[in-house]
Scaffold this motif. Structure first.
Motif, PDB file in Angstrom:
ATOM      1  N   VAL A 121       1.233  -1.129  -0.046  1.00 41.09           N
ATOM      2  CA  VAL A 121       0.226   0.330  -0.243  1.00 41.09           C
ATOM      3  C   VAL A 121       1.133   1.741  -0.169  1.00 41.09           C
ATOM      4  O   VAL A 121       2.273   0.797   0.517  1.00 41.09           O
ATOM      5  CB  VAL A 121      -0.810   0.212   1.374  1.00 41.09           C
ATOM      6  CG1 VAL A 121      -0.367   0.402   2.437  1.00 41.09           C
ATOM      7  CG2 VAL A 121      -1.898   1.237   1.353  1.00 41.09           C
ATOM      8  N   CYS A 122       0.406   1.857  -0.567  1.00 46.37           N
ATOM      9  CA  CYS A 122       1.387   3.904  -0.884  1.00 46.37           C
ATOM     10  C   CYS A 122       0.829   4.382  -0.690  1.00 46.37           C
ATOM     11  O   CYS A 122      -0.445   4.612  -1.933  1.00 46.37           O
ATOM     12  CB  CYS A 122       1.906   2.980  -2.158  1.00 46.37           C
ATOM     13  SG  CYS A 122       2.542   5.128  -2.505  1.00 46.37           S
ATOM     14  N   ALA A 123       0.416   5.506  -0.399  1.00 46.81           N
ATOM     15  CA  ALA A 123      -0.217   6.426  -0.332  1.00 46.81           C
ATOM     16  C   ALA A 123       0.716   8.109  -0.871  1.00 46.81           C
ATOM     17  O   ALA A 123       2.073   7.263  -0.638  1.00 46.81           O
ATOM     18  CB  ALA A 123      -0.484   7.710   1.224  1.00 46.81           C
ATOM     19  N   ILE A 146      -2.995   5.089  -2.328  1.00 48.76           N
ATOM     20  CA  ILE A 146      -4.317   6.027  -1.359  1.00 48.76           C
ATOM     21  C   ILE A 146      -3.489   7.102  -2.235  1.00 48.76           C
ATOM     22  O   ILE A 146      -2.949   7.777  -2.115  1.00 48.76           O
ATOM     23  CB  ILE A 146      -4.015   5.682  -0.396  1.00 48.76           C
ATOM     24  CG1 ILE A 146      -4.157   4.876   0.450  1.00 48.76           C
ATOM     25  CG2 ILE A 146      -5.171   6.782   0.730  1.00 48.76           C
ATOM     26  CD1 ILE A 146      -5.316   3.281   0.274  1.00 48.76           C
ATOM     27  N   SER A 176      -4.107  11.105   3.091  1.00 47.43           N
ATOM     28  CA  SER A 176      -3.753   9.651   2.648  1.00 47.43           C
ATOM     29  C   SER A 176      -2.653   8.760   2.933  1.00 47.43           C
ATOM     30  O   SER A 176      -2.828   7.733   3.767  1.00 47.43           O
ATOM     31  CB  SER A 176      -3.555   9.690   1.023  1.00 47.43           C
ATOM     32  OG  SER A 176      -4.107  11.062   0.230  1.00 47.43           O
ATOM     33  N   ALA A 180      -3.433   4.747   4.564  1.00 42.60           N
ATOM     34  CA  ALA A 180      -2.338   3.847   4.316  1.00 42.60           C
ATOM     35  C   ALA A 180      -1.301   3.662   5.913  1.00 42.60           C
ATOM     36  O   ALA A 180      -1.177   2.153   5.279  1.00 42.60           O
ATOM     37  CB  ALA A 180      -0.938   4.788   2.958  1.00 42.60           C
ATOM     38  N   GLN A 191       4.079  -1.385   4.031  1.00 41.17           N
ATOM     39  CA  GLN A 191       4.098  -0.161   3.284  1.00 41.17           C
ATOM     40  C   GLN A 191       4.710   0.959   2.259  1.00 41.17           C
ATOM     41  O   GLN A 191       6.810   0.288   2.424  1.00 41.17           O
ATOM     42  CB  GLN A 191       4.705   0.767   4.902  1.00 41.17           C
ATOM     43  CG  GLN A 191       4.570   1.786   5.300  1.00 41.17           C
ATOM     44  CD  GLN A 191       2.944   2.845   4.811  1.00 41.17           C
ATOM     45  OE1 GLN A 191       2.601   2.873   3.664  1.00 41.17           O
ATOM     46  NE2 GLN A 191       1.850   2.530   5.955  1.00 41.17           N
ATOM     47  N   THR A 193       4.459   3.458   1.389  1.00 38.55           N
ATOM     48  CA  THR A 193       4.917   5.107   0.957  1.00 38.55           C
ATOM     49  C   THR A 193       5.921   6.074   1.711  1.00 38.55           C
ATOM     50  O   THR A 193       6.421   5.812   2.589  1.00 38.55           O
ATOM     51  CB  THR A 193       3.470   5.661   2.218  1.00 38.55           C
ATOM     52  OG1 THR A 193       2.201   4.971   1.504  1.00 38.55           O
ATOM     53  CG2 THR A 193       3.237   6.915   1.851  1.00 38.55           C
TER      54      THR A 193
END
Ligand SMILES: [Zn+2]
Length: 464
Positions: A121-123, A146, A176, A180, A191, A193
């Motif tokens: 997942v990545c903002a 995100i 965001s 995240a 993670q 982000t």
């Protein structure tokens, strides 16, 4: 060769399992090279990202789409405009998804493969999402992105095409990121982000390594700031080379933000001011509460650099200038670096004989506003082309009357004489010109209506 350490309390923690904050104080983490264990740089292989693996945290898998090894252009024409002897553009638009974030994506996806994870997942407000989804697509990792409400259309298009799962959350990327962080905690997804994963700074420091190999150490290195992580990455790269005695001096780092949203610049000036409603059209650097603010300030202060802000108007006109003079289409977020050099040069803060490198982070084709501006420009360009000869004729005749041959000469003989007569006749039939005969010659003269049209054109041009 590297250890993972908290930037706040110095706590050293094992890199497995992957962690993104210090378990003791919640601070951000960063890798530190163990310089006593490094006898020589060990850069080897093609001039690409993985050439620098000896100074990167260890990974077994090496995910790659041939990122890095981007050109460093000498921008002679821009330099001349600014009365500067040496200006270089580090052209990160040449990466696989057209931005510097491909470096981070390569290293993180390698890490994901090492860990045997299948989802991440990545903002992101754009480039990182585009990069990560491309690398995840190639290596079969499920990619969740995100994004905030405002995101550049070109970057969003990339994420869609690379088949990322996209969730919109929050007005700006700040929200965001929170989302995240929560998602990664709840699901165990990796993670990615960039503000939270310390591998991104590691990956981006290779930009400094490349510039050192391509040019050496410049006097100034100019970088745009959103979250502040990129500024810090560049500084970290040079500092490591310095600590390893590979270079004997360091550049001064300038961090650039948009006037409408410049929290790091305000912190640097120690101004308590806060924007009522922060906004910039350079969406790539639209970050209200930069997670890596302190790291960016460290880079700027330690390097005796500067933090400056630039108006959106300056950013967009710099973008056109870079394109027109150097043939490089840079995204607005990074065009600000050129505007900053221009200001610092005219204020005398950057000397004429000093060398400057500007980081061009990504391609202008990715940005929304540019695409909108271009479609608007296209319309006016067409109108402009239709008008140009007729308008020129009206401008000439606004000053004095003239006859065909004379007008054809004055237009620079760029078209046939019959074409000029055709324009003149059309202007007469529209009532913008009238004609009379003198000494067997047909003279043209502007009418009141013609003058009013010219005035209207001026007004329209002022609005554009
Ligand atoms: Zn800590």
């Amino acid at each position: 060769m590297s250890i993972l350490q908290c930037v706040k309390c110095g706590n050293v923690i094992p890199s497995q399992p992957p962690r993104y904050r210090c378990p003791k104080c919640g601070g951000l983490l960063e890798y530190r090279i163990e310089k006593e264990k490094i006898s020589h740089l060990g850069f080897s292989g093609d001039f690409r990202f993985w050439r620098y693996r000896s100074l990167l945290p260890k990974v077994k898998n090496e995910a790659t789409m041939q990122e890095g090894g981007t050109p460093l252009y000498r921008a002679k024409r821009l330099a001349r405009e600014m009365d500067l002897s040496e200006l270089y553009l580090k052209d990160e638009t040449r990466n696989p998804t057209n931005s510097f974030r491909d470096r981070g994506a390569a290293l993180m996806v390698s890490n994901i493969l090492d860990l045997g994870l299948t989802a991440t997942v990545c903002a992101t407000n754009g480039n990182m999402g585009a990069s990560l989804s491309a690398y995840c697509a190639k290596y079969g990792v499920n990619c969740h992105v995100i994004i905030p409400k405002l995101v550049d259309m070109g970057k969003l298009a990339q994420m869609l095409v690379y088949d990322a799962v996209i969730e919109e959350h929050g007005e700006t990327v700040d929200f965001s990121i929170e989302r995240a962080e929560q998602l990664a905690e709840d699901t165990g997804w990796y993670q990615a982000t960039p503000e939270l994963n310390p591998l991104v700074v590691e990956a981006q420091k290779t930009i400094a390594f490349e510039v050192t190999e391509q040019f050496g150490v410049p006097d100034w290195f100019i970088v745009s700031m959103g979250s502040g992580g990129t500024v810090y990455s560049i500084w970290k790269g040079f500092k490591e080379l310095y600590e390893l005695n590979a270079i004997d001096r360091l550049p001064r780092i300038v961090g650039v933000q948009a006037e409408g949203c410049s929290p790091i610049v305000n912190a640097y000036r120690k101004a308590g001011e806060k924007h009522e409603k922060p906004m910039t059209h350079a969406i790539g650097i639209f970050v209200v509460n930069p997670v890596q603010k302190d790291l960016a300030l460290t880079a700027i202060r330690q390097s005796k650099g500067l933090a400056v802000s630039i108006s959106d108007q300056q950013i967009f006109s710099a973008e056109q200038q870079i394109a027109k003079l150097e043939g490089l289409f840079a995204e607005p977020a990074s065009s600000g670096t050129i505007a900053a050099v221009e200001n610092l040069r005219s204020e005398g803060k950057i000397g004429r004989s000093e060398s400057v490198v500007c980081l061009i982070t990504g391609s202008g084709l990715k940005a929304t506003d540019v695409l909108q501006a271009l479609s608007k420009r296209r319309k006016t360009a067409i109108v402009g082309a239709e008008f140009s000869t007729k308008e020129k004729l009206l401008r000439i005749l606004e000053k004095r009357d003239g006859y065909g041959y004379e007008l054809w000469k004055e237009l620079g003989k760029t078209m046939t004489r019959p074409a000029v007569y055709q324009h003149l006749n059309e202007l007469c039939s529209r009532g913008l010109l009238s004609s009379y005969t003198k000494k067997d010659r047909r003279y043209f003269t502007i009418t009141d209506r013609g003058r009013r049209v010219l005035k209207a054109i001026d007004e329209v041009k002022m609005m554009l």
